[in-house]
Design a protein around this motif. Structure first.
Motif, PDB file in Angstrom:
ATOM      1  N   ALA A  92      84.334  34.300  25.994  1.00 16.25           N
ATOM      2  CA  ALA A  92      83.021  34.534  26.626  1.00 16.25           C
ATOM      3  C   ALA A  92      82.123  35.280  25.649  1.00 16.25           C
ATOM      4  N   LEU A  93      80.829  34.987  25.730  1.00 20.08           N
ATOM      5  CA  LEU A  93      79.805  35.715  24.977  1.00 20.08           C
ATOM      6  C   LEU A  93      79.007  36.540  25.980  1.00 20.08           C
ATOM      7  N   LEU A  94      78.533  37.694  25.540  1.00 18.14           N
ATOM      8  CA  LEU A  94      77.725  38.549  26.420  1.00 18.14           C
ATOM      9  C   LEU A  94      76.539  39.081  25.632  1.00 18.14           C
ATOM     10  N   VAL A  95      75.349  38.967  26.205  1.00 14.21           N
ATOM     11  CA  VAL A  95      74.161  39.617  25.625  1.00 14.21           C
ATOM     12  C   VAL A  95      73.348  40.260  26.747  1.00 14.21           C
ATOM     13  N   GLY A  96      72.509  41.218  26.354  1.00 16.88           N
ATOM     14  CA  GLY A  96      71.525  41.772  27.279  1.00 16.88           C
ATOM     15  C   GLY A  96      70.321  40.842  27.349  1.00 16.88           C
ATOM     16  N   ARG A  97      69.587  40.959  28.438  1.00 10.43           N
ATOM     17  CA  ARG A  97      68.428  40.067  28.599  1.00 10.43           C
ATOM     18  C   ARG A  97      67.407  40.268  27.475  1.00 10.43           C
ATOM     19  N   GLY A  98      67.307  41.498  26.941  1.00  8.91           N
ATOM     20  CA  GLY A  98      66.361  41.762  25.849  1.00  8.91           C
ATOM     21  C   GLY A  98      66.669  40.919  24.621  1.00  8.91           C
ATOM     22  N   THR A  99      67.933  40.839  24.265  1.00  5.13           N
ATOM     23  CA  THR A  99      68.347  40.056  23.093  1.00  5.13           C
ATOM     24  C   THR A  99      68.194  38.568  23.360  1.00  5.13           C
ATOM     25  N   LEU A 100      68.585  38.141  24.537  1.00  6.93           N
ATOM     26  CA  LEU A 100      68.431  36.721  24.889  1.00  6.93           C
ATOM     27  C   LEU A 100      66.995  36.278  24.635  1.00  6.93           C
TER      28      LEU A 100
ATOM     29  N   HIS B 214      86.384  25.092  22.594  1.00  5.28           N
ATOM     30  CA  HIS B 214      85.617  25.023  23.841  1.00  5.28           C
ATOM     31  C   HIS B 214      84.311  25.761  23.620  1.00  5.28           C
ATOM     32  N   GLN B 215      83.384  25.641  24.575  1.00  5.26           N
ATOM     33  CA  GLN B 215      82.177  26.470  24.531  1.00  5.26           C
ATOM     34  C   GLN B 215      82.467  27.711  25.374  1.00  5.26           C
ATOM     35  N   PRO B 216      82.334  28.914  24.785  1.00  2.00           N
ATOM     36  CA  PRO B 216      82.618  30.122  25.572  1.00  2.00           C
ATOM     37  C   PRO B 216      81.655  30.280  26.750  1.00  2.00           C
ATOM     38  N   LEU B 217      82.124  30.998  27.770  1.00  6.10           N
ATOM     39  CA  LEU B 217      81.229  31.336  28.882  1.00  6.10           C
ATOM     40  C   LEU B 217      80.022  32.074  28.318  1.00  6.10           C
ATOM     41  N   ARG B 218      78.865  31.847  28.922  1.00  3.63           N
ATOM     42  CA  ARG B 218      77.638  32.538  28.477  1.00  3.63           C
ATOM     43  C   ARG B 218      77.258  33.572  29.538  1.00  3.63           C
ATOM     44  N   CYS B 219      77.401  34.850  29.178  1.00  2.00           N
ATOM     45  CA  CYS B 219      77.157  35.936  30.137  1.00  2.00           C
ATOM     46  C   CYS B 219      75.932  36.726  29.685  1.00  2.00           C
ATOM     47  N   ILE B 220      75.067  36.999  30.639  1.00  2.00           N
ATOM     48  CA  ILE B 220      73.832  37.727  30.314  1.00  2.00           C
ATOM     49  C   ILE B 220      73.679  38.879  31.303  1.00  2.00           C
ATOM     50  N   ALA B 221      73.440  40.070  30.761  1.00  2.00           N
ATOM     51  CA  ALA B 221      73.325  41.260  31.610  1.00  2.00           C
ATOM     52  C   ALA B 221      71.867  41.630  31.815  1.00  2.00           C
TER      53      ALA B 221
ATOM     54  N   PHE C 259      65.364  36.989  35.349  1.00  2.00           N
ATOM     55  CA  PHE C 259      65.605  35.924  34.381  1.00  2.00           C
ATOM     56  C   PHE C 259      64.542  34.843  34.545  1.00  2.00           C
ATOM     57  N   ASN C 260      64.207  34.230  33.430  1.00  2.00           N
ATOM     58  CA  ASN C 260      63.238  33.142  33.469  1.00  2.00           C
ATOM     59  C   ASN C 260      63.993  31.800  33.468  1.00  2.00           C
ATOM     60  N   PRO C 261      63.954  31.049  34.572  1.00  2.00           N
ATOM     61  CA  PRO C 261      64.716  29.795  34.633  1.00  2.00           C
ATOM     62  C   PRO C 261      64.294  28.778  33.576  1.00  2.00           C
ATOM     63  N   ASP C 262      63.089  28.960  32.991  1.00  2.00           N
ATOM     64  CA  ASP C 262      62.648  28.037  31.932  1.00  2.00           C
ATOM     65  C   ASP C 262      63.211  28.411  30.563  1.00  2.00           C
TER      66      ASP C 262
ATOM     67  N   GLY D 253      76.196  23.936  27.497  1.00  2.00           N
ATOM     68  CA  GLY D 253      77.062  24.915  26.831  1.00  2.00           C
ATOM     69  C   GLY D 253      78.055  25.464  27.841  1.00  2.00           C
ATOM     70  N   GLY D 254      78.622  26.621  27.519  1.00  2.00           N
ATOM     71  CA  GLY D 254      79.581  27.249  28.426  1.00  2.00           C
ATOM     72  C   GLY D 254      78.931  27.632  29.749  1.00  2.00           C
ATOM     73  N   ALA D 255      79.778  27.813  30.758  1.00  2.00           N
ATOM     74  CA  ALA D 255      79.272  28.193  32.090  1.00  2.00           C
ATOM     75  C   ALA D 255      78.458  29.478  31.990  1.00  2.00           C
ATOM     76  N   LEU D 256      77.405  29.543  32.801  1.00  2.00           N
ATOM     77  CA  LEU D 256      76.486  30.689  32.761  1.00  2.00           C
ATOM     78  C   LEU D 256      76.856  31.698  33.851  1.00  2.00           C
ATOM     79  N   HIS D 257      77.067  32.949  33.444  1.00  2.00           N
ATOM     80  CA  HIS D 257      77.372  34.023  34.391  1.00  2.00           C
ATOM     81  C   HIS D 257      76.354  35.131  34.179  1.00  2.00           C
ATOM     82  N   LEU D 258      75.575  35.411  35.210  1.00  2.00           N
ATOM     83  CA  LEU D 258      74.504  36.400  35.098  1.00  2.00           C
ATOM     84  C   LEU D 258      74.901  37.662  35.847  1.00  2.00           C
ATOM     85  N   LEU D 259      74.907  38.794  35.139  1.00  2.00           N
ATOM     86  CA  LEU D 259      75.209  40.077  35.759  1.00  2.00           C
ATOM     87  C   LEU D 259      73.901  40.765  36.122  1.00  2.00           C
ATOM     88  N   VAL D 260      73.787  41.173  37.383  1.00  2.00           N
ATOM     89  CA  VAL D 260      72.599  41.914  37.825  1.00  2.00           C
ATOM     90  C   VAL D 260      73.097  43.204  38.477  1.00  2.00           C
TER      91      VAL D 260
END
Ligand SMILES: NC(=O)c1ccc[n+]([C@@H]2O[C@H](COP(=O)([O-])OP(=O)(O)OC[C@H]3O[C@@H](n4cnc5c(N)ncnc54)[C@H](OP(=O)(O)O)[C@@H]3O)[C@@H](O)[C@H]2O)c1
Length: 219
Positions: free
Chosen positions: A46-54, A71-78, A84-87, A95-102
């Motif tokens: 899995a990969l993890l980034v903050g929304r600022g970096t994204l 494989h494509q790692p899970l994409r996690c965004i904190a 989040f902007n859906p666009d 890519g990997g499955a998207l997991h959003l932490l709020v």
């Protein structure tokens, strides 16, 4: 604390900054640095980034097919806010499955559009999210690619096992408010975390690859 092995990767300027005071996109290092990042990504579940970096780096969080990832790692965004902007490119790229932490949602934020794009929303703490990644998604190795604000939270949880840096001797950013790998310099971590140098590779282009592992007595 149940959590994956957590690896972080950053490019830092000669004076230890990850970006300028204006938080410009982090494209100050070489193609070799980018290739090394992708090699480290290949090790991660899995990969993890903050929304600022994204947003600053307009990331899709994928590994190019020519690198033949297993494989494509899970994409996690904190995010604290969940704004989040859906666009954004990450939601429009395969890519990997998207997991959003709020962690601090307000009552008006709508997650339906993000769920319609295939994202799973986790309304919980960072600590609980790390546990869920292990227990429900089998994540053993997580690569956090920043930014400093998010890594500071991981460091405060003492949840960093490996640090990979590209030290860019060719760039000096200066600026008291320019972020470091643990964010702004204004406050200290609750406790020191000890690491040992495991890799030192100076390149001809004024950069140096460095790796550190957390020392066992401190884990
Ligand atoms: N040199 C490098 O290798 C490198 C690597 C990465 C980033 N950068 C640079 O760093 C800058 C961005 O830094 P940053 O510190 O603003 O980025 P960041 O940590 O990626 O983003 C900050 C945002 O992430 C969310 N967040 C952070 N910690 C959280 C936590 N514990 N729980 C929940 N959400 C959390 C919050 O989002 P909300 O606002 O949505 O609540 C917060 O505003 C950019 O200039 C980028 O280019 C450089």
């Amino acid at each position: 604390m149940t959590r994956p092995t957590i690896v972080i990767n950053f490019a830092i300027s000669a004076d230890g900054k990850i970006s300028t005071v204006n938080r410009d996109p982090s494209q100050f290092t070489s193609a070799q640095d980018h290739k090394r990042l992708l090699e480290i990504r290949k090790r991660a579940d899995a990969l993890l980034v903050g929304r600022g970096t994204l947003e600053a780096d307009n990331m899709s969080m994928t590994i190019p097919a020519e690198m033949q990832p297993r494989h494509q790692p899970l994409r996690c965004i904190a995010s604290r806010s969940g704004k989040f902007n859906p666009d954004h490119k990450v939601f429009q790229t395969a890519g990997g499955a998207l997991h959003l932490l709020v962690t601090e949602p307000d009552e008006v934020t709508e997650f339906g559009p993000l769920e319609a794009l295939g994202a799973t929303i986790h309304l919980c703490s960072l600590e609980e999210f790390l546990r869920i990644l292990v227990v429900k998604h089998g994540v053993q190795t997580l690569l956090c690619e920043g930014g400093g604000t998010l890594v500071r939270s991981l460091a405060s949880l003492e949840a960093i096992d490996e640090v990979h840096l590209t030290w860019a001797a060719h760039s000096l950013f200066g600026g008291e408010d320019a972020p470091t790998i643990t964010g702004e310099l204004s406050s200290h971590l609750p406790a020191s975390i000890q690491f040992e140098l495991t890799h030192f590779e100076p390149l001809e282009n004024g950069e140096c690859f460095l790796s550190y592992k957390r020392t066992p007595h401190d884990s």
